[in-house]
Scaffold this active site. Structure first.
Site, short mmCIF file in Angstrom:
data_model
loop_
_atom_site.label_atom_id
_atom_site.label_comp_id
_atom_site.label_asym_id
_atom_site.label_seq_id
_atom_site.Cartn_x
_atom_site.Cartn_y
_atom_site.Cartn_z
N TYR A 247 -4.16 17.52 2.54
CA TYR A 247 -5.02 18.59 2.02
C TYR A 247 -4.26 19.91 1.97
CZ TYR A 247 -8.72 22.09 1.81
OH TYR A 247 -9.50 23.15 1.45
N ASP B 258 -15.38 16.26 -14.91
CA ASP B 258 -14.31 16.16 -13.93
C ASP B 258 -13.15 17.06 -14.33
OD1 ASP B 258 -12.08 15.21 -12.31
OD2 ASP B 258 -13.33 13.47 -11.87
N ARG C 178 -10.43 29.97 15.99
CA ARG C 178 -10.50 29.96 14.54
C ARG C 178 -11.15 31.24 14.05
NH1 ARG C 178 -7.79 26.28 15.76
NH2 ARG C 178 -7.82 24.12 15.00
N LYS D 125 -3.41 22.14 -1.38
CA LYS D 125 -3.86 23.51 -1.60
C LYS D 125 -2.68 24.43 -1.88
CE LYS D 125 -7.45 24.65 -1.71
NZ LYS D 125 -8.40 24.58 -2.85
N ALA E 267 -20.58 24.39 -8.53
CA ALA E 267 -21.89 23.98 -8.03
C ALA E 267 -21.89 23.76 -6.52
CB ALA E 267 -22.35 22.70 -8.73
N GLY E 268 -20.72 23.91 -5.91
CA GLY E 268 -20.61 23.70 -4.47
C GLY E 268 -20.98 24.93 -3.66
#
Length: 372
Positions: free
Chosen positions: A183, A60, A251, A187, A11-12
């Site tokens: 993070y 979740d 970047r 990942k 849903a992101g």
């Protein structure tokens, strides 16, 4: 042949665009998402942008029962569920480890019980740390982390022993990871857990390392979202985008549409099983230039970016993607350039409301000694 696809975290921002891409190709899409308030706001409501054809399961990824239920009738899984944010990960360590590492473990244990044909996991360019460089002799150099004394002196660029500047080079999948944040570590853990479990249980698994994705549907009020959305949120509130160091760090900014297309190509290509691919644009831009471009796109050229001269723990100087492998094996070729992507982003931003929480996030990092 149509597939029954589950997208965790679907849903992101990126997951919803992938859902659109898959629906357009005739696949059935189910989404498992906890609708986290930091991303979706309070209330736990279904996002308006999520296609009505998508079957949304609110749950979740760390809940084994919710995961097993979401997997019923599924033959392909895209694992996107993750807490996202380099800076925040350095103090919400338990939350990031629970969501990213444990969530992946829960999903994989469910897949061991009921294997699917394919698993595609979203990884991140953050695990590379610094990108690669070329020295004055044309040799490729892997530099590691910049020394703290160098950063405190405001010497941002890498140099060789003779003081000659090193030139950024595209970073391929073969570069060794340099995990400078919780993070990034999580990942890489997601990536390796999926690949090794897929190999052990005969699930065709692919890891995709996303570079800096941008486009419509980014969570503008989330101060840990992509940098273009953060800049846009600042500008929409009449505030200057804040840029660390001197703004000349480079970047790789890639359209979410190209990311979604690359994900679909990875699903469709059986030769991709067991492989890792960069998904980026392959084109470097300085952060300062991008901030100025966003300001022009939203009609706020009057607001110049604020170059802070500060640095954050774990920040890298330059990194952009070598996308040759994805091109050769998947047929991946970016179709949206930065100018076109920003024009569309600006059109979407019209009428969008954004709560600018960047100052609070920066203050939190500074309070903890993570931004100086």
């Amino acid at each position: 042949m149509p597939k029954n696809v589950l997208i965790t975290g679907g849903a992101g921002f990126i997951g919803s665009h992938l859902a659109d891409e898959l629906l357009a190709c005739g696949h059935h899409v189910r989404v498992l998402d906890c609708l986290a308030p930091q991303v979706h706001g309070d209330g736990g409501r279904r996002p308006e942008y999520l296609d009505p054809s998508v079957e949304l399961v609110v749950g979740d990824v760390t809940d084994p029962q919710a995961v097993r239920a979401a997997l019923q009738g599924i033959d392909t899984v895209f694992h996107f569920a993750a807490a996202v944010g380099v800076g925040q990960s350095m103090y919400e360590i338990a939350h990031y480890t629970r969501t990213n590492n444990l969530g992946t473990a829960v999903l994989l244990e469910a897949l061991i019980e009921k294997p699917v044909g394919q698993l595609v996991v979203a990884s991140s360019m953050s695990l590379y740390g610094e990108g690669l460089y070329r020295d004055a002799d044309g040799q490729v150099r892997d530099m590691g982390e910049r020394p703290l004394a160098q950063l405190r002196a405001g010497q941002w660029e890498w140099q060789d022993a003779e003081g000659r500047a090193l030139v950024p080079a595209p970073t391929p999948e073969t570069k060794a990871p340099a995990l400078a944040s919780v993070y990034a570590l999580s990942k890489y853990d997601q990536e390796r857990l999926c690949l090794m479990t897929g190999r052990a249980y005969g699930i065709k698994t692919v890891a995709l390392r996303f570079f800096n994705a941008y486009g419509p549907r980014q969570a503008l009020s989330n101060p840990y979202t992509g940098v273009l959305a953060i800049f846009a949120a600042r500008l929409l509130n009449g505030n200057a985008p804040q840029i660390f160091e001197d703004g000349l760090q480079q970047r790789d900014f890639v359209s979410v549409y190209d990311i979604a297309r690359g994900c679909r190509l990875a699903m469709e290509n059986e030769a991709a099983a067991g492989e890792v691919f960069n998904l980026g644009s392959g084109v470097p831009y300085t952060v300062r230039e991008v901030a100025e471009r966003v300001a022009r796109a939203v009609g706020r050229e009057d607001i110049a970016p604020e170059i802070t001269g500060k640095y954050r723990t774990g920040d890298i100087r330059h990194c952009y993607a070598d996308i040759g492998k994805a091109g050769r094996m998947l047929g991946y070729a970016p179709q949206v350039n930065l100018a076109g992507g920003l024009t569309e982003l600006a059109a979407w931003l019209e009428g969008q409301a954004a709560i600018d929480r960047v100052s609070q996030a920066s203050a939190e990092l500074a309070r903890r000694g993570l931004a100086l």
